[in-house]
Design a protein around this motif. Structure first.
Motif, PDB file in Angstrom:
ATOM      1  N   GLY A 118       0.774  -1.023   0.022  1.00 11.10           N
ATOM      2  CA  GLY A 118       0.065  -0.097  -0.029  1.00 11.10           C
ATOM      3  C   GLY A 118       0.630   1.251   0.045  1.00 11.10           C
ATOM      4  N   TRP A 119       0.444   2.408  -0.543  1.00 15.34           N
ATOM      5  CA  TRP A 119       1.087   3.715  -0.572  1.00 15.34           C
ATOM      6  C   TRP A 119      -0.017   4.749  -0.319  1.00 15.34           C
ATOM      7  CZ3 TRP A 119       0.183   0.440  -4.595  1.00 15.34           C
ATOM      8  CH2 TRP A 119      -0.568   0.930  -5.858  1.00 15.34           C
ATOM      9  N   LEU A 120       0.409   5.876   0.383  1.00 12.61           N
ATOM     10  CA  LEU A 120      -0.570   6.841   0.727  1.00 12.61           C
ATOM     11  C   LEU A 120      -0.063   8.067  -0.166  1.00 12.61           C
ATOM     12  CD1 LEU A 120      -1.975   8.258   2.956  1.00 12.61           C
ATOM     13  CD2 LEU A 120      -0.001   8.927   3.912  1.00 12.61           C
ATOM     14  N   THR A 121      -0.909   8.690  -0.751  1.00 10.81           N
ATOM     15  CA  THR A 121      -0.750   9.772  -1.836  1.00 10.81           C
ATOM     16  C   THR A 121      -1.552  10.951  -1.317  1.00 10.81           C
ATOM     17  OG1 THR A 121      -2.560   9.105  -3.290  1.00 10.81           O
ATOM     18  CG2 THR A 121      -0.308   8.281  -3.782  1.00 10.81           C
ATOM     19  N   ASP A 122      -0.927  12.079  -1.527  1.00  9.93           N
ATOM     20  CA  ASP A 122      -1.477  13.525  -1.008  1.00  9.93           C
ATOM     21  C   ASP A 122      -1.139  14.373  -2.312  1.00  9.93           C
ATOM     22  OD1 ASP A 122      -2.713  15.767   0.112  1.00  9.93           O
ATOM     23  OD2 ASP A 122      -0.974  15.938   1.479  1.00  9.93           O
ATOM     24  N   GLY A 123      -2.050  14.744  -3.018  1.00 11.75           N
ATOM     25  CA  GLY A 123      -2.001  15.793  -4.069  1.00 11.75           C
ATOM     26  C   GLY A 123      -1.126  15.068  -5.183  1.00 11.75           C
ATOM     27  N   GLY A 124      -0.957  13.736  -5.446  1.00  8.49           N
ATOM     28  CA  GLY A 124      -0.278  12.975  -6.318  1.00  8.49           C
ATOM     29  C   GLY A 124       1.225  12.609  -6.168  1.00  8.49           C
ATOM     30  N   ASP A 125       1.488  13.017  -4.637  1.00  5.28           N
ATOM     31  CA  ASP A 125       2.869  12.819  -3.953  1.00  5.28           C
ATOM     32  C   ASP A 125       2.666  11.607  -3.110  1.00  5.28           C
ATOM     33  OD1 ASP A 125       4.111  14.858  -5.326  1.00  5.28           O
ATOM     34  OD2 ASP A 125       3.841  16.269  -3.964  1.00  5.28           O
ATOM     35  N   VAL A 126       3.651  10.824  -3.263  1.00  2.52           N
ATOM     36  CA  VAL A 126       3.687   9.585  -2.335  1.00  2.52           C
ATOM     37  C   VAL A 126       4.121  10.031  -0.864  1.00  2.52           C
ATOM     38  CG1 VAL A 126       4.738   7.253  -1.360  1.00  2.52           C
ATOM     39  CG2 VAL A 126       3.886   8.029  -3.941  1.00  2.52           C
ATOM     40  N   ARG A 127       3.378   9.846   0.234  1.00  2.00           N
ATOM     41  CA  ARG A 127       3.686  10.163   1.432  1.00  2.00           C
ATOM     42  C   ARG A 127       3.735   9.047   2.695  1.00  2.00           C
ATOM     43  NH1 ARG A 127       5.209  15.335   0.594  1.00  2.00           N
ATOM     44  NH2 ARG A 127       3.572  16.780  -0.388  1.00  2.00           N
ATOM     45  N   GLY A 128       3.647   7.819   2.316  1.00  2.00           N
ATOM     46  CA  GLY A 128       3.947   6.824   3.165  1.00  2.00           C
ATOM     47  C   GLY A 128       3.730   5.628   2.212  1.00  2.00           C
ATOM     48  N   ALA A 129       4.012   4.327   2.824  1.00  2.00           N
ATOM     49  CA  ALA A 129       3.902   2.888   2.226  1.00  2.00           C
ATOM     50  C   ALA A 129       3.760   1.992   3.591  1.00  2.00           C
ATOM     51  CB  ALA A 129       5.186   2.697   1.400  1.00  2.00           C
ATOM     52  N   VAL A 130       3.157   1.006   3.327  1.00  2.00           N
ATOM     53  CA  VAL A 130       3.055  -0.173   4.229  1.00  2.00           C
ATOM     54  C   VAL A 130       3.145  -1.480   3.233  1.00  2.00           C
ATOM     55  CG1 VAL A 130       1.518   1.006   5.573  1.00  2.00           C
ATOM     56  CG2 VAL A 130       0.518  -0.291   3.759  1.00  2.00           C
ATOM     57  N   ILE A 131       3.661  -2.738   3.759  1.00  2.00           N
ATOM     58  CA  ILE A 131       3.578  -4.066   3.231  1.00  2.00           C
ATOM     59  C   ILE A 131       2.821  -4.903   4.154  1.00  2.00           C
ATOM     60  CG2 ILE A 131       5.175  -5.725   2.410  1.00  2.00           C
ATOM     61  CD1 ILE A 131       7.235  -3.432   1.675  1.00  2.00           C
ATOM     62  N   HIS A 132       2.218  -5.915   3.767  1.00  2.00           N
ATOM     63  CA  HIS A 132       1.664  -6.824   4.472  1.00  2.00           C
ATOM     64  C   HIS A 132       2.012  -8.310   3.921  1.00  2.00           C
ATOM     65  CE1 HIS A 132      -2.059  -9.124   6.575  1.00  2.00           C
ATOM     66  NE2 HIS A 132      -0.844  -9.205   7.147  1.00  2.00           N
ATOM     67  N   THR A 133       2.699  -9.324   4.317  1.00  2.00           N
ATOM     68  CA  THR A 133       2.986 -10.328   3.894  1.00  2.00           C
ATOM     69  C   THR A 133       2.324 -11.536   4.801  1.00  2.00           C
ATOM     70  OG1 THR A 133       5.044 -10.343   4.775  1.00  2.00           O
ATOM     71  CG2 THR A 133       5.039  -9.799   2.548  1.00  2.00           C
ATOM     72  N   PRO A 134       1.001 -11.952   4.763  1.00  2.00           N
ATOM     73  CA  PRO A 134       0.646 -13.073   5.785  1.00  2.00           C
ATOM     74  C   PRO A 134       1.357 -14.242   5.797  1.00  2.00           C
ATOM     75  CG  PRO A 134      -1.092 -11.881   4.099  1.00  2.00           C
ATOM     76  CD  PRO A 134       0.220 -11.471   3.815  1.00  2.00           C
ATOM     77  N   PRO A 135       1.523 -14.694   6.776  1.00  2.00           N
ATOM     78  CA  PRO A 135       0.827 -14.498   8.406  1.00  2.00           C
ATOM     79  C   PRO A 135       1.529 -13.548   9.054  1.00  2.00           C
ATOM     80  CG  PRO A 135       2.057 -16.566   8.618  1.00  2.00           C
ATOM     81  CD  PRO A 135       2.414 -16.059   7.108  1.00  2.00           C
ATOM     82  N   TYR A 136       2.566 -12.542   8.605  1.00  2.00           N
ATOM     83  CA  TYR A 136       3.057 -11.671   9.398  1.00  2.00           C
ATOM     84  C   TYR A 136       2.509 -10.402   9.567  1.00  2.00           C
ATOM     85  CZ  TYR A 136       7.012 -15.105   8.730  1.00  2.00           C
ATOM     86  OH  TYR A 136       7.722 -16.335   8.709  1.00  2.00           O
ATOM     87  N   PRO A 137       2.836  -9.574  10.406  1.00  2.00           N
ATOM     88  CA  PRO A 137       2.096  -8.639  10.853  1.00  2.00           C
ATOM     89  C   PRO A 137       2.178  -7.426   9.741  1.00  2.00           C
ATOM     90  CG  PRO A 137       3.418  -9.221  12.537  1.00  2.00           C
ATOM     91  CD  PRO A 137       3.846  -9.805  11.586  1.00  2.00           C
ATOM     92  N   VAL A 138       1.206  -6.568   9.720  1.00  2.00           N
ATOM     93  CA  VAL A 138       1.315  -5.273   8.585  1.00  2.00           C
ATOM     94  C   VAL A 138       2.581  -4.553   9.094  1.00  2.00           C
ATOM     95  CG1 VAL A 138       0.134  -3.195   8.020  1.00  2.00           C
ATOM     96  CG2 VAL A 138      -1.013  -5.225   8.611  1.00  2.00           C
ATOM     97  N   LEU A 139       3.329  -4.239   8.184  1.00  2.00           N
ATOM     98  CA  LEU A 139       4.576  -3.336   8.433  1.00  2.00           C
ATOM     99  C   LEU A 139       4.462  -1.892   7.929  1.00  2.00           C
ATOM    100  CD1 LEU A 139       7.335  -5.781   7.215  1.00  2.00           C
ATOM    101  CD2 LEU A 139       6.818  -5.432   9.382  1.00  2.00           C
ATOM    102  N   LEU A 140       4.163  -1.203   8.850  1.00  5.39           N
ATOM    103  CA  LEU A 140       4.302   0.372   8.656  1.00  5.39           C
ATOM    104  C   LEU A 140       5.632   0.970   8.259  1.00  5.39           C
ATOM    105  CD1 LEU A 140       2.020   1.171  11.693  1.00  5.39           C
ATOM    106  CD2 LEU A 140       1.202   0.223   9.355  1.00  5.39           C
ATOM    107  N   GLY A 141       5.665   1.466   7.075  1.00  3.63           N
ATOM    108  CA  GLY A 141       6.757   2.604   7.060  1.00  3.63           C
ATOM    109  C   GLY A 141       6.640   3.633   7.915  1.00  3.63           C
ATOM    110  N   ASP A 142       7.407   4.845   8.085  1.00  2.05           N
ATOM    111  CA  ASP A 142       7.425   5.919   8.791  1.00  2.05           C
ATOM    112  C   ASP A 142       6.224   6.731   8.314  1.00  2.05           C
ATOM    113  OD1 ASP A 142       7.874   7.322  11.004  1.00  2.05           O
ATOM    114  OD2 ASP A 142       9.434   8.357  10.093  1.00  2.05           O
ATOM    115  N   ILE A 143       4.951   6.317   8.434  1.00  2.00           N
ATOM    116  CA  ILE A 143       3.749   7.166   8.101  1.00  2.00           C
ATOM    117  C   ILE A 143       3.550   8.102   8.802  1.00  2.00           C
ATOM    118  CG2 ILE A 143       3.307   5.050   6.498  1.00  2.00           C
ATOM    119  CD1 ILE A 143       1.054   4.314   8.426  1.00  2.00           C
ATOM    120  N   PRO A 144       2.703   9.176   8.336  1.00  2.00           N
ATOM    121  CA  PRO A 144       2.084  10.320   9.082  1.00  2.00           C
ATOM    122  C   PRO A 144       1.037   9.669  10.006  1.00  2.00           C
ATOM    123  CG  PRO A 144       2.058  10.663   6.541  1.00  2.00           C
ATOM    124  CD  PRO A 144       2.401   9.474   6.796  1.00  2.00           C
TER     125      PRO A 144
END
Length: 273
Positions: free
Chosen positions: A49-75
């Protein structure tokens, strides 16, 4: 701000990968998992997953089950929307910097079953430890028992993930030159791994000494050897995580020259009733 998701690695935009690379210290775990995915590991039903704001990427996450959701340093302000978007999916937990991980856990509506708080360290000036023995890289002949040691390590660190087959991953990491052994009196007594450098960043771990060989400085020695191997591979930013509940490991790594950066939480959720 809005979140977008894909299960296809080739659809994860370069702008999102670049956002992760822009701060390889605080995005170390998603970066290394993304690299593993690109090498064909942990590829069963990933979510990127990736977070956009006005067309710019502001964050990213990755989930590879069965492991936890991995948060980048998202807002922090994006966490509630992320949790709402992922609500209803099979999520075993969340891992990320403590404030973001706790905000996700509060918003996702799942009962917490356990948590581990870790501290991220960054290398300052590397100092040599004192121990008998020497280091060598693991080779293919070591793969079977290295995988067995990895299962033992996970049984202590993350028992919920200890049952999987670690042999393919260990073979890959050995082939990449990422596994370092400490040998004393002709036998391996400890192991440590490092990730191949990404944007100059390498993370040390896991580090494992079997119970019968502990208390002799082997963990410090093999961590030092893995750090030096990562530096020879081109890393100039060296990181590692420690469990805050283990004062011994925290002391060992600080004695080698690693300095605290920030706290990180891995929060497991109870299965839905």
């Amino acid at each position: 701000m809005s979140w977008t998701f894909t299960s296809r690695l080739e659809e994860f935009p370069e702008a999102a990968a670049a956002w992760l690379r822009a701060d390889p210290t605080r995005n170390t775990v998603p970066l290394t998992v993304l690299s593993r995915l690109r090498h064909g590991l942990w590829a069963d039903d990933p979510t990127l997953g990736w977070l956009t704001d006005g067309g710019d990427v502001r964050g990213a996450v990755i989930h590879t089950p069965p492991y936890p959701v991995l948060l980048g340093d998202i807002p922090l302000g994006s966490v509630a929307a992320l949790a709402e978007t992922l609500r209803g999916r099979p999520i075993s937990g969340v891992s990320g910097f403590k404030e973001q991980a706790e905000a996700f856990a509060a918003a996702v509506g799942l009962a917490e079953s356990s948590r581990m708080v870790q501290r991220l360290y960054r290398l300052g000036d590397l100092r040599p430890p004192s121990s008998t023995g020497t280091s060598r890289p693991a080779d293919e002949a070591d793969a079977g028992w290295v995988a067995s040691w990895m299962r033992d390590f996970m049984a202590e660190a993350e028992p919920e993930n200890a049952g999987r087959d670690f042999l393919p991953e260990m073979r890959h990491r050995i082939a990449q030159g990422e596994m370092v052994l400490w040998v004393d009196a002709g036998r391996p007594v400890a192991m440590a791994a490092f990730s191949r450098p990404i944007s100059g960043m390498s993370r040390i771990g896991p580090v494992y000494t079997p119970p019968g060989s502990r208390g002799r400085g082997y963990g410090s020695a093999v961590t030092h050897a893995a750090t030096r191997a990562a530096q020879r591979a081109g890393a100039d930013l060296l990181l590692l995580f420690t469990d805050l509940a283990n004062p011994t490991s925290n002391s060992i790594y600080q004695n080698l020259g690693y300095r605290p950066v920030s706290d990180y939480a891995s929060i497991a959720f109870a299965p839905p009733a």
